[in-house]
Design a protein around this motif. Structure first.
Motif, PDB file in Angstrom:
ATOM      1  N   VAL A 229       0.957  -1.134  -0.031  1.00 27.76           N
ATOM      2  CA  VAL A 229       0.105   0.098   0.170  1.00 27.76           C
ATOM      3  C   VAL A 229       0.938   1.244   0.003  1.00 27.76           C
ATOM      4  N   ASN A 230       0.286   2.383  -0.428  1.00 28.87           N
ATOM      5  CA  ASN A 230       1.142   3.608  -0.483  1.00 28.87           C
ATOM      6  C   ASN A 230       1.257   4.241   1.121  1.00 28.87           C
ATOM      7  N   PRO A 231       2.551   4.554   1.507  1.00 29.81           N
ATOM      8  CA  PRO A 231       2.504   5.076   2.768  1.00 29.81           C
ATOM      9  C   PRO A 231       1.661   6.181   3.130  1.00 29.81           C
ATOM     10  N   THR A 232       1.363   6.832   1.950  1.00 29.35           N
ATOM     11  CA  THR A 232       0.466   8.266   2.355  1.00 29.35           C
ATOM     12  C   THR A 232      -0.789   8.163   2.233  1.00 29.35           C
ATOM     13  N   ALA A 257       4.613  -1.035   2.969  1.00 30.05           N
ATOM     14  CA  ALA A 257       4.462   0.373   2.340  1.00 30.05           C
ATOM     15  C   ALA A 257       5.591   0.447   1.343  1.00 30.05           C
ATOM     16  N   ASP A 258       5.142   1.228   0.004  1.00 29.30           N
ATOM     17  CA  ASP A 258       5.810   1.343  -0.885  1.00 29.30           C
ATOM     18  C   ASP A 258       5.281   2.544  -1.549  1.00 29.30           C
ATOM     19  N   ASP A 259       5.992   3.516  -1.968  1.00 30.18           N
ATOM     20  CA  ASP A 259       5.448   4.648  -2.817  1.00 30.18           C
ATOM     21  C   ASP A 259       5.097   4.335  -4.044  1.00 30.18           C
ATOM     22  N   TYR A 260       5.619   3.364  -4.968  1.00 27.39           N
ATOM     23  CA  TYR A 260       5.152   2.948  -6.208  1.00 27.39           C
ATOM     24  C   TYR A 260       3.421   2.857  -6.281  1.00 27.39           C
ATOM     25  N   VAL A 261       3.081   2.282  -5.151  1.00 25.08           N
ATOM     26  CA  VAL A 261       1.575   1.903  -5.333  1.00 25.08           C
ATOM     27  C   VAL A 261       0.723   3.123  -5.755  1.00 25.08           C
ATOM     28  N   TYR A 265      -5.563   3.750  -8.360  1.00 25.07           N
ATOM     29  CA  TYR A 265      -5.744   2.457  -9.093  1.00 25.07           C
ATOM     30  C   TYR A 265      -6.436   1.174  -8.251  1.00 25.07           C
ATOM     31  N   GLY A 266      -7.407   0.692  -8.814  1.00 25.65           N
ATOM     32  CA  GLY A 266      -8.136  -0.471  -7.910  1.00 25.65           C
ATOM     33  C   GLY A 266      -8.453   0.012  -6.640  1.00 25.65           C
ATOM     34  N   THR A 267      -8.075  -0.779  -5.659  1.00 27.36           N
ATOM     35  CA  THR A 267      -8.289  -0.603  -4.370  1.00 27.36           C
ATOM     36  C   THR A 267      -7.351   0.311  -3.536  1.00 27.36           C
ATOM     37  N   GLY A 268      -6.306   0.626  -4.193  1.00 25.80           N
ATOM     38  CA  GLY A 268      -5.205   1.058  -3.572  1.00 25.80           C
ATOM     39  C   GLY A 268      -4.090   0.110  -3.000  1.00 25.80           C
ATOM     40  N   ALA A 269      -4.617  -1.169  -2.988  1.00 28.83           N
ATOM     41  CA  ALA A 269      -3.747  -2.135  -2.237  1.00 28.83           C
ATOM     42  C   ALA A 269      -3.371  -2.962  -3.543  1.00 28.83           C
ATOM     43  N   ASP A 277       6.140 -10.233 -12.607  1.00 28.91           N
ATOM     44  CA  ASP A 277       5.563  -8.758 -12.881  1.00 28.91           C
ATOM     45  C   ASP A 277       6.923  -7.812 -12.492  1.00 28.91           C
ATOM     46  N   PRO A 278       7.234  -7.333 -13.641  1.00 25.81           N
ATOM     47  CA  PRO A 278       8.494  -6.431 -13.523  1.00 25.81           C
ATOM     48  C   PRO A 278       8.480  -5.344 -12.494  1.00 25.81           C
ATOM     49  N   ASN A 279       7.328  -4.705 -12.364  1.00 23.72           N
ATOM     50  CA  ASN A 279       7.389  -3.617 -11.259  1.00 23.72           C
ATOM     51  C   ASN A 279       7.292  -4.183  -9.713  1.00 23.72           C
ATOM     52  N   ASP A 280       6.772  -5.562  -9.845  1.00 19.95           N
ATOM     53  CA  ASP A 280       6.700  -6.095  -8.437  1.00 19.95           C
ATOM     54  C   ASP A 280       8.178  -6.545  -8.174  1.00 19.95           C
ATOM     55  N   PHE A 281       8.935  -7.092  -9.416  1.00 20.23           N
ATOM     56  CA  PHE A 281      10.228  -7.786  -8.834  1.00 20.23           C
ATOM     57  C   PHE A 281      11.122  -6.357  -8.308  1.00 20.23           C
ATOM     58  N   LEU A 282      10.973  -5.164  -8.813  1.00 22.27           N
ATOM     59  CA  LEU A 282      11.697  -4.248  -8.316  1.00 22.27           C
ATOM     60  C   LEU A 282      11.336  -3.782  -6.866  1.00 22.27           C
TER      61      LEU A 282
END
Length: 886
Positions: A229-232, A257-261, A265-269, A277-282
């Motif tokens: 989830v986004n920390p903000t 918590a990660d700023d990428y989220v 989009y979707g539920t925010g989770a 998934d390339p983004n999930d890999f990072l």
């Protein structure tokens, strides 16, 4: 001289090409010291047949090559073909399947031998077809990306980059094609818009209320290692640090918590699946998360999926969604249109997988490639593509260069079976240098684009220090489609700068993509594919080449139709028949080798054509020097048709058929020289008909392609000097004809109606011209009479007027049209045009239309607006004139 009525392309093109090749005209003469002009052909796949992209690409290259030969440059065009790893292997595997065999049954060595045999039997098709197009490549220098010399270059570069730490082996998320069974590079993944679903899934928490995630791939949840989830995001402040369970298998995973989220989009989770998934890999790397492989190389679920193991990923999705719904984990499903990555070769959906592969570290190479374009060492034309080039290189990821194939450059790496050492070597090792244990070679081959990236210097002999490499590198121009700016151009820039220390080419010319006449992509499924060879069979290579060049501007699309080619075939015959007229009226003593100039003053038409040729030659050089192929073709077309044929040849007929021998001799000499210059100017784009005509010109020597381009000679040969007076006087006659023709069209005067235009001017020179050339003008404009009027004479009430700087042309319409009916017709036409224009403008003012409609449709609407605007202006002028008459 007796000539056929039409240029017989079917008979002559093959014969002419064979003569060129037999005489070695495509090979640069040794020992030249002047400027070089060098192109390396974008190597077509050895499996391929000539398609429209090849035809356009090679036509434009050949135009430049022929032009620079005529300029006297040391000109080299290096041809060759690409081994095309996946494509070629797939072709031979299909052939084996028909025999009831698979490559594994043959073994690697025998399978590769089969491919080489196939290549020797069928691989020359594309090369033969390029000859039919007229491509004047130096076939003595033909290369193949798997030939001995290029294989040596590939191995040398791989080893060098490995030794410098720029090639490494690592576990990384790559793009895997389950059907082709190989990794593919990022830019080989194409995006397809597909209608899909967004699944909202409830993950139960061990510490309280559940968390809902949204995903398009529920079958990958067995590879989840976290929910982020986004920390903000205040909705999830209390969730961070909790543990939730993956539905259906109850495996616990943390909430992080990660700023990428994206909170929108979707539920925010976001479910985090580093293995798929390339983004999930990072994200996983940032949080030191494990990688769980839920889908294997065959596209089936692994044991990590528990009871779903072994299911194909597509079938698994249906089963998993059904079970999620049945057990209360599925919250809802929403329709979603999104871009899906597919294999460029087989169109299968790409599966991101973590795999041990070989990679090129691209960032330091990309920095040099960016700098070379920014400082002007390489120019990209059109310049708007520079931004795209920079954006891609600035965001480049390391390049996965290993492929799980048998056909290609095998990676020069060996693994010690005793101590595990990795050996990368220029020579094949027989044992481990550390422990003398047995070694086994890496089974993978290199990405086809790796060898293609070395093409500009490997084809010239590198790594050996050859004379060709010293003379012809860096090359001058690369001509290719904008669609492989990343696939190939950027990689050649990176490799050339790294290996040679210089850019591989000074200019990159990117051309449009060929589409059908409606702007649609050509495809077998649509049934709109146009076969270049069929077009050449029907209309000839010259007409086909001219059609392609005439539309090769700076737009993204080139719309092609058979009707357009048929139209330009008529142009080829127009040139042929102009030459037929000229050659049949030269007499026996007129020759290019006759250097003596007839005494006497040239006629006005002869002065005019020499002046126009001087300007047209300059325009052609400027167009070709700036890669404006469409404008070059347009210049040739309109000069030959509208000026040379329609005016010059008509203007000199009274002289040629007259009794003044001195005048006849002067005009014959100008006619001969002007014909020679016309075919030289046109030769780069229509080489076959011009070469044949050159051979028919009295006194011509050698082949046309060995002559000087008009205006390029340093030996005194010239096409003439500007003659403003002659151009002004012939321009007056043209103005009169254009005014009458335009007025007839504006008012729909019947074609057979014999009109009687009047010319108002007080210039005695022009009045004299009117008297001299009146009979010719009458025939050209279909008039009964053509008379001057006094400067102060009033305009007849029923006459339409066209105003020029030198005076006016009046065309009386009485008796030719019904003024009332014509007013009614034009009024209705104006109303229809205004209505259609308004609708089109509304479309263009709609941002959704601009954003969502296909680009070719938007462009067509813009073209319609411009055309309708011009028509409305013409109709308004006609209505104003009718009102004045009434």
């Amino acid at each position: 001289m007796t000539m056929e009525k039409n240029f017989n392309h079917a008979l002559l093109e093959k014969r002419i090409y064979e003569k060129w090749e037999k005489e070695g005209l495509f090979t640069p003469a040794p020992g030249q010291t002047g400027p070089t002009f060098v192109i390396v052909i974008p190597p077509p796949n050895v499996t391929g047949n000539l398609h429209m992209g090849h035809a356009l690409d090679n036509t434009l290259q050949d135009i430049l090559i022929r032009y620079h030969r005529l300029k006297g440059d040391d000109t080299l065009w290096v041809p060759g073909t690409d081994h095309a790893g996946i494509a070629t292997q797939a072709v031979v595997e299909r052939a084996l399947k028909e025999e009831g065999l698979q490559r594994e049954e043959l073994g690697r060595e025998e399978f590769v031998r089969r491919i080489w045999r196939w290549k020797e039997e069928y691989g020359g098709n594309i090369v033969r077809q390029l000859r039919r197009l007229g491509a004047s490549c130096d076939w003595s220098r033909e290369r193949f990306t798997l030939d001995e010399g290029l294989s040596k270059a590939v191995r040398e570069v791989f080893v060098r980059l490995y030794e410098e730490g720029l090639i490494y082996q690592g576990d990384y998320l790559i793009n895997w094609c389950p059907r082709c069974q190989t990794a593919i590079a990022d830019i080989e993944v194409e995006r397809e818009d597909r209608q899909d679903s967004l699944y909202y899934i409830r993950y139960k928490s061990l510490e309280g209320e559940p968390i809902v995630v949204a995903t398009t791939r529920p079958e990958t949840m067995f590879g989840d290692v976290a929910v982020a989830v986004n920390p903000t995001d205040p909705r999830f402040t209390d969730f961070v640090g909790r543990t939730v369970k993956i539905p259906l298998i109850d495996r616990p995973i943390p909430v992080i918590a990660d700023d990428y989220v994206d909170v929108e989009y979707g539920t925010g989770a976001l479910k985090i699946t580093p293995g798929h998934d390339p983004n999930d890999f990072l994200i996983g790397q940032r949080h030191q998360l494990a990688v769980v492989k839920a889908i294997n190389e065959a596209g089936a679920l692994t044991n990590e999926a528990g009871p779903y193991a072994g299911l194909d990923r597509d079938k698994a999705r249906k089963v998993v969604v059904s079970d999620l719904e049945e057990k209360g984990f599925l919250v809802k499903i929403e329709p979603l249109k999104h871009a899906v990555g597919v294999c460029y070769r087989c169109r299968s959906v790409i599966e991101p997988l973590v795999s041990r592969q070989w990679f090129v570290k691209t960032t330091p190479l990309a920095e040099k490639a960016i700098e070379a374009v920014k400082d002007g060492r390489t120019t990209i034309f059109p310049s708007q593509w520079e931004k795209t080039y920079f954006d891609w290189l600035l965001n480049i990821r390391d390049w996965c260069v290993s492929r799980q194939l048998w056909w290609g450059h095998r990676i020069p790496a060996w693994y010690c079976q005793k101590c595990g050492k990795v050996i990368v070597s220029r020579e094949d090792p027989t044992s481990c240098p550390d422990c003398q244990g047995p070694v086994e070679r890496d089974p993978d081959v290199l990405d086809t684009w790796f060898s293609s990236g070395l093409w500009p210097f490997s084809t010239l002999g590198w790594p050996d220090k050859t004379a060709d490499l010293a003379r012809y590198y860096p090359t001058t121009v690369l001509v290719t489609g904008f669609d492989i700016l990343f696939f190939w151009v950027a990689r050649m820039m990176m490799m050339g700068l790294k290996v040679m220390g210089e850019v591989p080419f000074k200019t990159v010319v990117l051309h449009p993509l060929v589409r059908d006449e409606s702007g649609q992509k050509m495809s077998k499924s649509k049934g709109n594919v146009i076969d270049p060879l069929s077009v050449i069979d029907l209309y000839g290579a010259d007409a086909f080449r001219f059609t392609l060049a005439s539309q090769a501007g700076q737009s993204r699309d080139l719309k092609l139709s058979s009707n357009r080619v048929a139209g330009y075939a008529k142009f080829i015959n127009k040139i042929w028949n102009a030459a037929r007229f000229a050659l049949s009226n030269l007499g026996e003593d007129t020759s290019l080798q006759d250097s003596s100039e007839p005494q006497g003053a040239l006629s006005l038409p002869d002065r005019w054509i020499k002046s126009r040729l001087a300007q047209v030659a300059q325009e052609c050089r400027e167009r070709l020097d700036s890669f404006a192929f469409d404008r070059y073709a347009d210049t040739i077309y309109h000069f030959v048709w509208d000026e040379y044929c329609d005016w010059y040849l008509e203007l000199i007929k009274p002289i040629l058929f007259g009794a003044d021998e001195k005048a006849i001799r002067l005009t014959r000499k100008t006619l001969l020289n002007s014909l020679a210059d016309v075919i030289k100017l046109a030769h780069p784009v229509i080489p076959f008909v011009t070469e044949e005509l050159w051979s028919l010109i009295p006194g011509s020597q050698g082949f046309l392609m060995t002559q000087n381009y008009p205006g390029e000679s340093t030996t005194g040969e010239t096409v003439g000097d500007a003659d403003p007076a002659a151009e002004s006087q012939i321009g007056f006659l043209m103005d009169v004809a254009r005014a009458v023709r335009s007025t007839r069209a504006d008012f729909s005067v019947p074609l057979g109606a014999k009109v009687s235009p009047l010319v108002k001017t007080n210039d005695p020179v022009l009045l004299s011209l009117l008297d001299s050339y009146g009979p010719l003008l009458l025939r050209l404009i279909g008039a009964a009479s053509l008379n001057p009027v006094a400067p102060k004479a009033p305009k007849p009430r029923d006459a339409a007027a066209t105003v020029f700087s030198w005076g006016e042309v009046w065309l009386p319409l009485g008796g030719h049209i019904d003024l009332a009916l014509e007013t009614t017709r034009l009024t209705k036409e104006a109303a229809t045009l205004e209505s259609d224009l308004g609708k089109a403008k509304v479309k263009l003012a709609n941002p959704d239309y601009i954003a969502k409609a296909p680009s070719e449709v938007v462009e067509e609407t813009r073209e319609k607006v411009a055309l309708m605007t011009a028509k409305i202006e013409a109709v308004a002028r006609a209505l104003a004139a009718l009102k004045e008459m009434a």
